[in-house]
Scaffold this motif. Structure first.
Motif, PDB file in Angstrom:
ATOM      1  N   HIS A 236     -19.811 -33.291   8.135  1.00  0.00           N
ATOM      2  CA  HIS A 236     -20.203 -31.878   7.628  1.00  0.00           C
ATOM      3  C   HIS A 236     -21.754 -31.823   7.322  1.00  0.00           C
ATOM      4  N   GLY A 237     -21.982 -32.812   6.285  1.00  0.00           N
ATOM      5  CA  GLY A 237     -23.271 -33.114   5.963  1.00  0.00           C
ATOM      6  C   GLY A 237     -24.469 -33.505   6.994  1.00  0.00           C
ATOM      7  N   PHE A 238     -24.215 -34.421   7.779  1.00  0.00           N
ATOM      8  CA  PHE A 238     -25.045 -34.862   8.754  1.00  0.00           C
ATOM      9  C   PHE A 238     -25.318 -33.504   9.522  1.00  0.00           C
ATOM     10  N   LEU A 239     -24.494 -32.752  10.113  1.00  0.00           N
ATOM     11  CA  LEU A 239     -24.798 -31.561  10.898  1.00  0.00           C
ATOM     12  C   LEU A 239     -25.714 -30.677   9.920  1.00  0.00           C
ATOM     13  N   ASN A 240     -25.433 -30.667   8.809  1.00  0.00           N
ATOM     14  CA  ASN A 240     -25.948 -29.817   7.935  1.00  0.00           C
ATOM     15  C   ASN A 240     -27.535 -29.957   7.739  1.00  0.00           C
ATOM     16  N   VAL A 241     -28.077 -31.218   7.851  1.00  0.00           N
ATOM     17  CA  VAL A 241     -29.385 -31.588   7.918  1.00  0.00           C
ATOM     18  C   VAL A 241     -29.982 -31.881   9.084  1.00  0.00           C
ATOM     19  N   GLY A 242     -29.294 -31.564  10.066  1.00  0.00           N
ATOM     20  CA  GLY A 242     -30.295 -31.522  11.390  1.00  0.00           C
ATOM     21  C   GLY A 242     -29.407 -32.601  12.561  1.00  0.00           C
ATOM     22  N   GLY A 243     -28.424 -33.274  12.168  1.00  0.00           N
ATOM     23  CA  GLY A 243     -27.723 -34.086  13.150  1.00  0.00           C
ATOM     24  C   GLY A 243     -27.127 -33.227  13.954  1.00  0.00           C
ATOM     25  N   THR A 244     -26.590 -33.732  15.221  1.00  0.00           N
ATOM     26  CA  THR A 244     -26.044 -32.998  16.241  1.00  0.00           C
ATOM     27  C   THR A 244     -24.365 -33.575  16.610  1.00  0.00           C
ATOM     28  N   ARG A 245     -23.598 -32.999  17.105  1.00  0.00           N
ATOM     29  CA  ARG A 245     -22.195 -33.556  17.612  1.00  0.00           C
ATOM     30  C   ARG A 245     -22.351 -34.831  18.130  1.00  0.00           C
ATOM     31  N   GLU A 246     -23.164 -34.796  19.067  1.00  0.00           N
ATOM     32  CA  GLU A 246     -23.347 -36.037  20.037  1.00  0.00           C
ATOM     33  C   GLU A 246     -23.693 -37.141  19.168  1.00  0.00           C
ATOM     34  N   GLU A 247     -24.677 -37.026  18.324  1.00  0.00           N
ATOM     35  CA  GLU A 247     -24.976 -38.297  17.426  1.00  0.00           C
ATOM     36  C   GLU A 247     -23.666 -38.747  16.676  1.00  0.00           C
ATOM     37  N   VAL A 248     -22.895 -37.852  16.265  1.00  0.00           N
ATOM     38  CA  VAL A 248     -21.879 -38.167  15.349  1.00  0.00           C
ATOM     39  C   VAL A 248     -20.867 -38.810  16.066  1.00  0.00           C
ATOM     40  N   VAL A 249     -20.432 -38.528  17.186  1.00  0.00           N
ATOM     41  CA  VAL A 249     -19.724 -39.115  18.228  1.00  0.00           C
ATOM     42  C   VAL A 249     -20.267 -40.654  18.663  1.00  0.00           C
ATOM     43  N   GLU A 250     -21.513 -40.743  18.947  1.00  0.00           N
ATOM     44  CA  GLU A 250     -22.121 -41.837  19.270  1.00  0.00           C
ATOM     45  C   GLU A 250     -21.969 -42.893  18.058  1.00  0.00           C
ATOM     46  N   VAL A 251     -22.394 -42.574  16.845  1.00  0.00           N
ATOM     47  CA  VAL A 251     -22.317 -43.424  15.739  1.00  0.00           C
ATOM     48  C   VAL A 251     -21.111 -44.062  15.676  1.00  0.00           C
ATOM     49  N   ILE A 252     -20.170 -43.244  15.731  1.00  0.00           N
ATOM     50  CA  ILE A 252     -18.635 -43.268  15.398  1.00  0.00           C
ATOM     51  C   ILE A 252     -18.319 -44.409  16.616  1.00  0.00           C
ATOM     52  N   THR A 253     -18.679 -44.144  17.676  1.00  0.00           N
ATOM     53  CA  THR A 253     -18.264 -44.956  19.020  1.00  0.00           C
ATOM     54  C   THR A 253     -18.889 -46.311  18.650  1.00  0.00           C
ATOM     55  N   GLN A 254     -20.042 -46.544  18.214  1.00  0.00           N
ATOM     56  CA  GLN A 254     -20.881 -47.808  18.041  1.00  0.00           C
ATOM     57  C   GLN A 254     -19.935 -48.538  17.068  1.00  0.00           C
ATOM     58  N   MET A 255     -19.318 -48.093  15.983  1.00  0.00           N
ATOM     59  CA  MET A 255     -18.734 -48.839  15.044  1.00  0.00           C
ATOM     60  C   MET A 255     -17.488 -49.548  15.490  1.00  0.00           C
ATOM     61  N   ALA A 256     -16.927 -49.335  16.934  1.00  0.00           N
ATOM     62  CA  ALA A 256     -15.691 -50.041  17.473  1.00  0.00           C
ATOM     63  C   ALA A 256     -16.525 -51.534  17.483  1.00  0.00           C
ATOM     64  N   GLY A 257     -17.914 -51.749  17.898  1.00  0.00           N
ATOM     65  CA  GLY A 257     -18.134 -53.047  18.061  1.00  0.00           C
ATOM     66  C   GLY A 257     -18.373 -53.708  16.810  1.00  0.00           C
ATOM     67  N   TYR A 258     -18.415 -53.084  15.502  1.00  0.00           N
ATOM     68  CA  TYR A 258     -18.732 -53.761  14.447  1.00  0.00           C
ATOM     69  C   TYR A 258     -17.799 -53.624  13.218  1.00  0.00           C
ATOM     70  N   ALA A 259     -16.580 -52.926  13.526  1.00  0.00           N
ATOM     71  CA  ALA A 259     -15.410 -52.581  12.596  1.00  0.00           C
ATOM     72  C   ALA A 259     -14.167 -52.718  13.438  1.00  0.00           C
ATOM     73  N   GLY A 260     -14.263 -52.629  14.596  1.00  0.00           N
ATOM     74  CA  GLY A 260     -13.086 -52.494  15.455  1.00  0.00           C
ATOM     75  C   GLY A 260     -12.652 -51.072  15.846  1.00  0.00           C
ATOM     76  N   PHE A 261     -11.874 -51.231  16.978  1.00  0.00           N
ATOM     77  CA  PHE A 261     -11.590 -49.866  17.666  1.00  0.00           C
ATOM     78  C   PHE A 261     -10.627 -48.939  16.648  1.00  0.00           C
ATOM     79  N   PRO A 262      -9.558 -49.587  15.897  1.00  0.00           N
ATOM     80  CA  PRO A 262      -8.811 -48.636  15.062  1.00  0.00           C
ATOM     81  C   PRO A 262      -9.637 -47.952  14.099  1.00  0.00           C
ATOM     82  N   ALA A 263     -10.789 -48.516  13.387  1.00  0.00           N
ATOM     83  CA  ALA A 263     -11.887 -47.751  12.815  1.00  0.00           C
ATOM     84  C   ALA A 263     -12.677 -46.755  13.632  1.00  0.00           C
ATOM     85  N   ALA A 264     -12.826 -46.911  14.824  1.00  0.00           N
ATOM     86  CA  ALA A 264     -13.652 -45.988  15.544  1.00  0.00           C
ATOM     87  C   ALA A 264     -12.957 -44.849  15.793  1.00  0.00           C
ATOM     88  N   ILE A 265     -11.565 -45.087  16.158  1.00  0.00           N
ATOM     89  CA  ILE A 265     -10.598 -44.122  16.474  1.00  0.00           C
ATOM     90  C   ILE A 265     -10.228 -43.294  15.486  1.00  0.00           C
TER      91      ILE A 265
END
Length: 292
Positions: A236-265
Motif C-alpha cells: 500500500h505504502g509503495f503505491l501511495n508514494v508513486g509506485g505502480t502495481r506492475e513494479e510491485v509484481v516485478e520486485v516480488i517476482t524477482q525475489m524468487a531468485g533470492y529467497a525462493g519461489f514460496p516466498a515470491a508466491i
C-alpha cells in the motif's frame, strides 16, 4: 469455463509466446550480468564450472535472462531491491558483496547503498544492518570511484515522534493512528518506537527517496517470509508514494531468485489482496494496523 481451464489456457498462451531457445535466454542474461557485474567473464560461471556448471547456466539464463531482463523495473531499482533483500536475509555475504558492487555499476550511489543498509535495521534488526555495512565497506575500499566515505545527513529537525508520525502518515495515510491503537493495550512503547525510530529516525533521512525505501521494504519483507501483514502495509505504502502495481509484481517476482519461489508466491498473494482492497481505481485502505 472453470478456473482450472482458465489457468491452463493462460499457461498455454504464455508457452506460445515464449519461443526462445535456452541459448537465447542465456545470451540475454549474460549481457545483463556483464552490465551489473562489470566483468566480461562473470566469476559465477568460473566458480561453478568444476562442480555444477548447470547451476551457473541456470543462474544466467533464468536469474538474469528471464527475470532481471524484464522491463518492469530498471536495473537500478532491481539492485536496490536485491541489496535490501540480501542484507535482510543475512546469510549471503558473497552475493551481497557482488550486488553492492553491481548497484554501484548501475548508478546507485555509495550514500544510497549505506542508506538501504541502515533501513535494513528496521525490518531485519541491527545485526543484519551492521553486517551489511561491513560488506559495503569492503566493496567501497576496493573501488576508487567509491572510496569517499558517504556522509550522514545532518541531525533531523523537530520532535522525533511528531516527525515520525508525519512521515508514517505520508507513506501509509492514517495507519499511524492504527499503529498506536493496535498496540496501546499491550505494548504502547513498541508503538512509540515504531513511530520515533522507524519513521522519525530512519524513514525521515534524506539520502534515499520514499519510493526507493518502499521498494526495498517490499523486497525485504518478501524475502524474510515472516512479515506478511507488514508486506501488505508496505505494498500500500509503495503505491501511495508513486509506485505502480506492475513494479510491485516485478520486485516480488524477482525475489524468487533470492529467497525462493514460496516466498515470491506468498508475496504475490499479499499483493493480490492489496490490489483487490484498492479496487480498479488504485485507491483504498492502507492495510493492516501494524505498519512498522
Amino acid at each position: 469455463m472453470n478456473s482450472a481451464e482458465n489457468a491452463k489456457n493462460a499457461v498455454d498462451a504464455q508457452a506460445v509466446e515464449t519461443t526462445e531457445t535456452t541459448d537465447e535466454r542465456y545470451e540475454r542474461g549474460l549481457a545483463v550480468l556483464r552490465t551489473v557485474g562489470g566483468q566480461e567473464n562473470p566469476a559465477v560461471l568460473d566458480s561453478l564450472a568444476d562442480i555444477a556448471p548447470a547451476l551457473g547456466h541456470m543462474t544466467v539464463a533464468f536469474g538474469y535472462g528471464d527475470v532481471l531482463s524484464r522491463p518492469g523495473l530498471t536495473l537500478r531499482q532491481r539492485q536496490i531491491a536485491t541489496v535490501g533483500a540480501l542484507a535482510a536475509l543475512g546469510n549471503a555475504a558473497p552475493q551481497l558483496r557482488f550486488h553492492i558492487d553491481g548497484a554501484l555499476n548501475v548508478g546507485v550511489s555509495p550514500a544510497e547503498i549505506v542508506e538501504i543498509l541502515i533501513h535494513t535495521a528496521v525490518y531485519a534488526g541491527f545485526p543484519a544492518a551492521l553486517n551489511g555495512i561491513g560488506v559495503a565497506r569492503e566493496v567501497f575500499e576496493a573501488r576508487p570511484d567509491a572510496a569517499a566515505t558517504p556522509v550522514d545527513t545532518e541531525p533531523l529537525p523537530g520532535d522525533r515522534y511528531e516527525r515520525g508520525l508525519a512521515k508514517l502518515t505520508e507513506v501509509d495515510g492514517h495507519a499511524g493512528d492504527q499503529v498506536v491503537a493496535s498496540l496501546r493495550d499491550i505494548a504502547p512503547d513498541l508503538a512509540r518506537y515504531i513511530i520515533e525510530f522507524a519513521f522519525g529516525d530512519v524513514y525521515s533521512r534524506a539520502a534515499l527517496d520514499l519510493k526507493s525505501r518502499e521498494l526495498a521494504t517490499i523486497a525485504m519483507c518478501t524475502a524474510l517470509g515472516t512479515a506478511t501483514p507488514q508486506l501488505r502495509v508496505h505494498i500500500h505504502g509503495f503505491l501511495n508514494v508513486g509506485g505502480t502495481r506492475e513494479e510491485v509484481v516485478e520486485v516480488i517476482t524477482q525475489m524468487a531468485g533470492y529467497a525462493g519461489f514460496p516466498a515470491a508466491i506468498n508475496g504475490i498473494t499479499a499483493a493480490r489482496e492489496v490490489f483487490e482492497e484498492r479496487g480498479a481505481s488504485g485507491s483504498g485502505a492502507t492495510g493492516q494496523a501494524v505498519a512498522g
